[in-house]
Design a protein around this motif. Structure first.
Motif, PDB file in Angstrom:
ATOM      1  N   LEU A 188      -0.979  -5.588 -28.082  1.00  0.00           N
ATOM      2  CA  LEU A 188       0.220  -6.118 -28.950  1.00  0.00           C
ATOM      3  C   LEU A 188       1.121  -4.898 -28.963  1.00  0.00           C
ATOM      4  CD1 LEU A 188       1.308  -8.016 -29.982  1.00  0.00           C
ATOM      5  CD2 LEU A 188       0.605  -8.155 -32.090  1.00  0.00           C
ATOM      6  N   LEU A 189      -0.206  -3.854 -29.354  1.00  0.00           N
ATOM      7  CA  LEU A 189       0.825  -2.168 -29.468  1.00  0.00           C
ATOM      8  C   LEU A 189       1.197  -2.145 -28.362  1.00  0.00           C
ATOM      9  CD1 LEU A 189      -0.819   0.027 -31.267  1.00  0.00           C
ATOM     10  CD2 LEU A 189       1.752  -0.882 -32.405  1.00  0.00           C
ATOM     11  N   GLN A 190       0.881  -2.052 -27.043  1.00  0.00           N
ATOM     12  CA  GLN A 190       1.557  -1.766 -25.595  1.00  0.00           C
ATOM     13  C   GLN A 190       3.516  -2.527 -25.561  1.00  0.00           C
ATOM     14  OE1 GLN A 190      -0.469  -2.018 -21.838  1.00  0.00           O
ATOM     15  NE2 GLN A 190       1.240  -0.223 -21.219  1.00  0.00           N
ATOM     16  N   ALA A 191       2.600  -4.245 -25.317  1.00  0.00           N
ATOM     17  CA  ALA A 191       4.579  -4.657 -25.709  1.00  0.00           C
ATOM     18  C   ALA A 191       5.056  -3.977 -26.582  1.00  0.00           C
ATOM     19  CB  ALA A 191       4.003  -6.031 -26.423  1.00  0.00           C
ATOM     20  N   LEU A 192       4.483  -3.884 -27.431  1.00  0.00           N
ATOM     21  CA  LEU A 192       5.564  -3.510 -29.232  1.00  0.00           C
ATOM     22  C   LEU A 192       6.339  -2.130 -28.545  1.00  0.00           C
ATOM     23  CD1 LEU A 192       3.607  -4.588 -32.634  1.00  0.00           C
ATOM     24  CD2 LEU A 192       4.932  -5.824 -30.800  1.00  0.00           C
ATOM     25  N   GLU A 193       5.609  -1.905 -28.076  1.00  0.00           N
ATOM     26  CA  GLU A 193       6.030  -0.086 -27.586  1.00  0.00           C
ATOM     27  C   GLU A 193       7.000   0.110 -26.761  1.00  0.00           C
ATOM     28  OE1 GLU A 193       3.574   3.491 -28.133  1.00  0.00           O
ATOM     29  OE2 GLU A 193       3.293   2.421 -29.893  1.00  0.00           O
ATOM     30  N   ASN A 194       7.012  -1.597 -25.656  1.00  0.00           N
ATOM     31  CA  ASN A 194       7.611  -1.711 -24.803  1.00  0.00           C
ATOM     32  C   ASN A 194       8.349  -2.322 -24.819  1.00  0.00           C
ATOM     33  OD1 ASN A 194       6.512   0.062 -22.526  1.00  0.00           O
ATOM     34  ND2 ASN A 194       4.787  -0.362 -23.168  1.00  0.00           N
ATOM     35  N   GLY A 195       9.066  -3.347 -26.074  1.00  0.00           N
ATOM     36  CA  GLY A 195      10.296  -3.748 -26.085  1.00  0.00           C
ATOM     37  C   GLY A 195      10.327  -4.740 -26.876  1.00  0.00           C
ATOM     38  N   ALA A 196       8.500  -5.892 -27.006  1.00  0.00           N
ATOM     39  CA  ALA A 196       8.308  -7.479 -27.806  1.00  0.00           C
ATOM     40  C   ALA A 196       8.962  -6.619 -28.840  1.00  0.00           C
ATOM     41  CB  ALA A 196       7.002  -6.988 -27.468  1.00  0.00           C
ATOM     42  N   GLU A 197       8.686  -7.969 -29.624  1.00  0.00           N
ATOM     43  CA  GLU A 197       8.845  -7.782 -30.947  1.00  0.00           C
ATOM     44  C   GLU A 197       8.147  -8.731 -31.788  1.00  0.00           C
ATOM     45  OE1 GLU A 197      12.277  -9.106 -33.161  1.00  0.00           O
ATOM     46  OE2 GLU A 197      13.624  -8.047 -31.860  1.00  0.00           O
TER      47      GLU A 197
END
Lengths: 445, 399
Positions: free
Chosen positions: A156-165
């Motif tokens: 999830l951190l990777q998603a967040l750091e690539n633009g997810a919320e």
């Protein structure tokens, strides 16, 4: 307006959020708990499975094997541990022994070619502390151990750091599709083109809230575990699997990447989807069972007890479906194999939407907390200031880090999963007060 | 090279350091993982501590300040925030420090890591997993060291001496226990201390055991085995001390299943002769004063050993903890013409009978006694005459 709303922050939701983000979708993950991993993903046996015993030709098998491969591909870049322990399916009775050949055949049919029968002598040579009552087994060299909390966290951190919320404390109450989804949540409306149901133990409830019908029913299945002191770990290096029974994989005795030894889970059908309670008679049974298999555990102290709940359904198979006209994907009924299968399930879900977006060209690769005992820990590096949790050797620096960043811990469970603080043999006798003082005002109950 | 490294700066460790300096031992180092010296008494906000050591009645924190001052004055090297993570054969220690991991070598090492109360998990105490289930040690650290109050109306489990100290701690910080539970039929602590709960008007339930702890985020109630439910906001698990012997258990030293501490001989010497142990790491649990005296006594043996003055451990007599006993410390006896020191015994359940030490069928010692759990039972080793050919003695209580 999001491209994709992922509902549920368990291991499956985290992996799905990552996959869709990396593929270029604008993703929001909605989690009704105070933190991710607050449901089924909170408690499991932390094994990366090969799929050797999964149903032949099943989606479960395909997702497990795809997930297994992807984990091995990405884990170094995400700082995720892998303990290449291997597993032995051990037979303790003639009846179980008779099933071993069939297990080997099925494993080969599932494409796990290195699985082979192993004699009693070979098992005992590999694991000298094991009870001599073992009759033989099946060696599965590719069954490995991973960190069950850091993996989904860093997905999830990777998603967040690539633009997810991510929106925590956000429960989806209702939804309406009119070319796009309008989700009514406990924290306001969320609009998204697609909805992916990764709601785990509440997957069927969400199904009904979104479509008006439940196409499956969650039958919560509780599993209790006992964790032995780290001193136990020297007595067993291999995962010890039982010969599978009708409903479940049965009781496993396994090392963990945290340097403990774990026995469990039980398989107890229950009504409650969120009450993961333990009972001393069952815990005692697990201890006895472990001692029977590994007599060196006789006087070994117990470090922790816990229970997890698996989102089983009325059928054994995964309940995955794609409603094309509704832009709705369900990843339901993902039981204990979910930790392995999550990345594969994410690929599978992505397959329904492939070609829609443009992949992120150079994604950011965040680093997972380093909690595995066979890898370098934070306390081995200078400047950590002080050890807060002495049993698990958790530093102040690690605790501070867990309360910062894109997905900070907001409660005690979240802090423990991110750092292991308080999870050791003293269970807070030494550190509870210091930890409480350090986190004062930053964590809630 | 360090002459003696002492792991743990509580009463036993500090007393040992002082005794070693008195004996003229050169480099004596205390490795303490906390930021201050003192050990468990640091957060025992009550008296009496220090009567024999310092000739006056002190609270725990005041007592530990005295220990610190004495250690500094005696020229003991005190290394704080030094966590020993591994024992290696021959006195080699892996130590974590904020400045990096170090390896220290010492001619002799003393384990003085103390004891802690058994947590909920090790008691296999079932139910939900809410916040608010604590040991006395954690409660005391909360209120004494950090000024925080983890609950207001807890159920207190246990009636040992420490349980009463827990009640005192509660009383001083506005915590009102709703009940005290004892699984036996009488209190473990001795009269007149046992009157304390009644004075505080805390209901005391005998033959009471928690079946499950209930609650969501925080403790809401406990259900007893007999079906009763007690509404509360915390569970205070007191007593059932176990040695903090993880270093021994994780390393190469033999650990005794009965005491949970390292196996030692009458000099406190472990299965690797470079290592000694003193204080509550040997057994759960003795007073700070006892641990202090024991630390000093074993330090004397270490000083003897450094100059070759300690009898060999090899060919010693094994002490077997027999019927009726929970543990016997030490677990082996080096063979000497005249034994010194005491055999420390405990029972798990109340028992009345004959305490015997025998070698095979030959009874070496006997006396009648009525023993209760957590009460000190001693056998003077000087009274034992162990025949030459004997390699094992058995200690037991025959009802």
């Amino acid at each position: 307006m999001f491209d994709v709303a992922v509902v549920g922050g368990g291991v499956v939701g985290c992996a799905v959020a990552r996959r869709f983000t990396l593929q270029g979708a604008r993703v929001v993950l909605l989690e009704k708990g105070a933190d991710i991993l607050s449901g089924a993903s909170k408690g499991n046996s932390a094994i990366l499975h090969t799929g050797f015993d999964a149903p032949a030709g099943s989606l479960e098998l395909a997702c497990m094997q795809a997930g297994y491969r992807e984990y091995l591909e990405i884990r170094e870049r995400l700082g995720l541990p892998l303990l290449e322990s291997g597993a032995v399916v051990a037979a303790w009775s003639e009846e179980q022994h008779a099933k071993l050949a069939g297990i080997e055949v099925a494993a080969h049919a599932n494409g796990v070619a290195d699985v082979r029968l192993i004699s009693r002598d070979e098992i005992l040579a590999r694991e000298p502390a094991l009870s001599g009552a073992v009759l033989g087994g099946v060696l599965v060299p590719g069954e490995y151990l991973i960190d069950p909390w850091s993996a989904p966290l860093v997905y999830l951190l990777q998603a967040l750091e690539n633009g997810a919320e991510v929106r925590r404390n956000t429960e989806v109450l209702a939804g309406r599709f009119d070319g796009a989804w309008r989700l009514e949540t406990s924290t306001g409306e969320v609009r998204a083109a697609y909805v992916i149901n990764c709601a785990g133990l509440f997957g069927d409830v969400l199904d009904e809230r979104l479509t008006g019908v439940r196409q499956f029913t969650i039958k919560p299945r509780k599993g209790q575990f006992v964790v032995f002191d780290k001193a136990a770990a020297r007595h067993l290096r291999t995962i010890l699997l039982p010969v599978p029974e009708e409903r479940t994989k049965g009781i496993v005795l396994t090392p963990t990447v945290f340097g403990n030894l774990l026995v469990g889970p039980t398989a107890e059908e229950q009504e409650s989807r969120d009450r993961a309670d333990t009972d001393s008679a069952t815990l005692r049974m697990l201890v006895d069972k472990a001692v029977e298999m590994l007599p060196a555990l006789r006087d070994m102290p117990v470090t922790a007890i816990y229970a997890g709940i698996r989102p089983a359904t009325e059928e054994k198979k995964y309940r995955v479906r794609h409603e094309v006209g509704q832009n709705y994907i369900v990843l339901g009924g993902i039981r204990s194999t979910g930790l392995t299968a999550a990345l594969g399930l994410a690929q599978h879900a992505w397959g329904f939407c492939a070609g829609t977006y443009a992949a992120v060209a150079a994604p950011v690769w965040p680093q997972a907390p380093r909690l595995a005992e066979h890898c370098a820990r934070d306390w081995q590096e200078v400047g950590y200031s002080e050890i807060i949790c002495h049993c698990e050797m958790v530093t102040r620096r690690e605790i501070e880090a867990a309360m910062e960043g894109a997905l900070p811990a907001t409660d005690w469970g979240g802090l423990k999963r991110r750092t292991r603080a308080g999870m050791g043999r003293c269970q807070g006798f030494y550190c509870n007060a210091a930890l409480t003082a350090l986190c004062a005002g930053r964590l809630h109950d | 090279m360090i002459d003696v490294a002492i792991i743990g700066g509580g009463p036993a460790g500090v007393a040992a350091a002082l005794a070693l300096k008195r004996r003229g031992v050169g480099r004596v180092v205390i490795l303490e993982r906390e930021a201050v010296l003192g050990g468990v008494p640091r957060h025992c906000g009550h008296s009496p501590f220090g009567m024999r050591e310092f000739g006056r009645v002190l609270t725990g924190p005041a007592y530990t300040r005295r220990l610190r001052a004495a250690a500094e004055e005696a020229g003991v090297e005190i290394l704080l925030r030094h966590s020993v993570v591994r024992l290696r054969p021959g006195g080699v220690l892996d130590v974590a420090t904020p400045d990096g991991v170090k390896q220290l070598r010492a001619l002799r090492v003393l384990l003085a890591t103390g004891a802690r109360e058994m947590p909920r998990s090790a008691r296999l105490l079932g139910g939900d997993r809410p916040l608010g289930v604590l040991n006395t040690g954690a409660l005391q650290a909360h209120v004494v060291l950090h000024g925080s109050v983890p609950f207001r109306r807890p159920v207190v489990v246990g009636t040992e001496l420490v349980s009463l100290s827990a009640l005192a701690t509660c009383r001083g910080h506005g915590i009102k226990p709703v009940a005290m539970l004892e699984q036996g039929t009488r209190q473990v602590a001795r009269w007149p201390l046992a009157l304390f709960p009644r004075l505080l008007r805390i209901p005391l339930y005998y033959a009471a055991e928690i079946a499950e702890i209930c609650g969501g985020a925080r403790v809401e109630s406990v259900k007893l085995r007999d079906g009763r439910e007690i509404i509360c906001d915390g569970v205070l698990l007191t007593g059932e001390f176990v040695p903090e012997s993880s270093l021994a258990r994780m390393g190469h030293l033999a650990v005794d299943a009965g005491s949970g501490g390292p196996v030692t001989d009458q000099y406190g010497r472990c299965s690797d002769g470079a290592y000694f142990a003193a204080g509550n790491v040997l057994r759960g649990i003795e007073t700070a004063g006892w641990s202090f005296r024991e630390g000093a006594a074993i330090a004397d043996y270490i000083a003897d050993d450094l100059v070759g003055g300690l009898p060999y451990a090899e060919g010693g007599v094994e002490v077997v903890c027999g019927e009726g006993l929970k543990y016997a410390v030490p677990q082996s006896l080096a063979r000497v013409t005249r034994l010194r020191g005491v055999l420390q015994l405990r029972v798990a359940e109340a028992i009345r009978g004959q305490l015997r030490v025998r070698a095979g069928d030959v009874v070496l010692y006997k006396r009648r006694l009525a023993a209760l759990p957590e009460r000190r039972i001693l056998v003077d080793l000087e009274s034992l005459r162990i025949p030459q050919e004997v390699s094992q003695i058995i200690v037991e209580i025959v009802a």
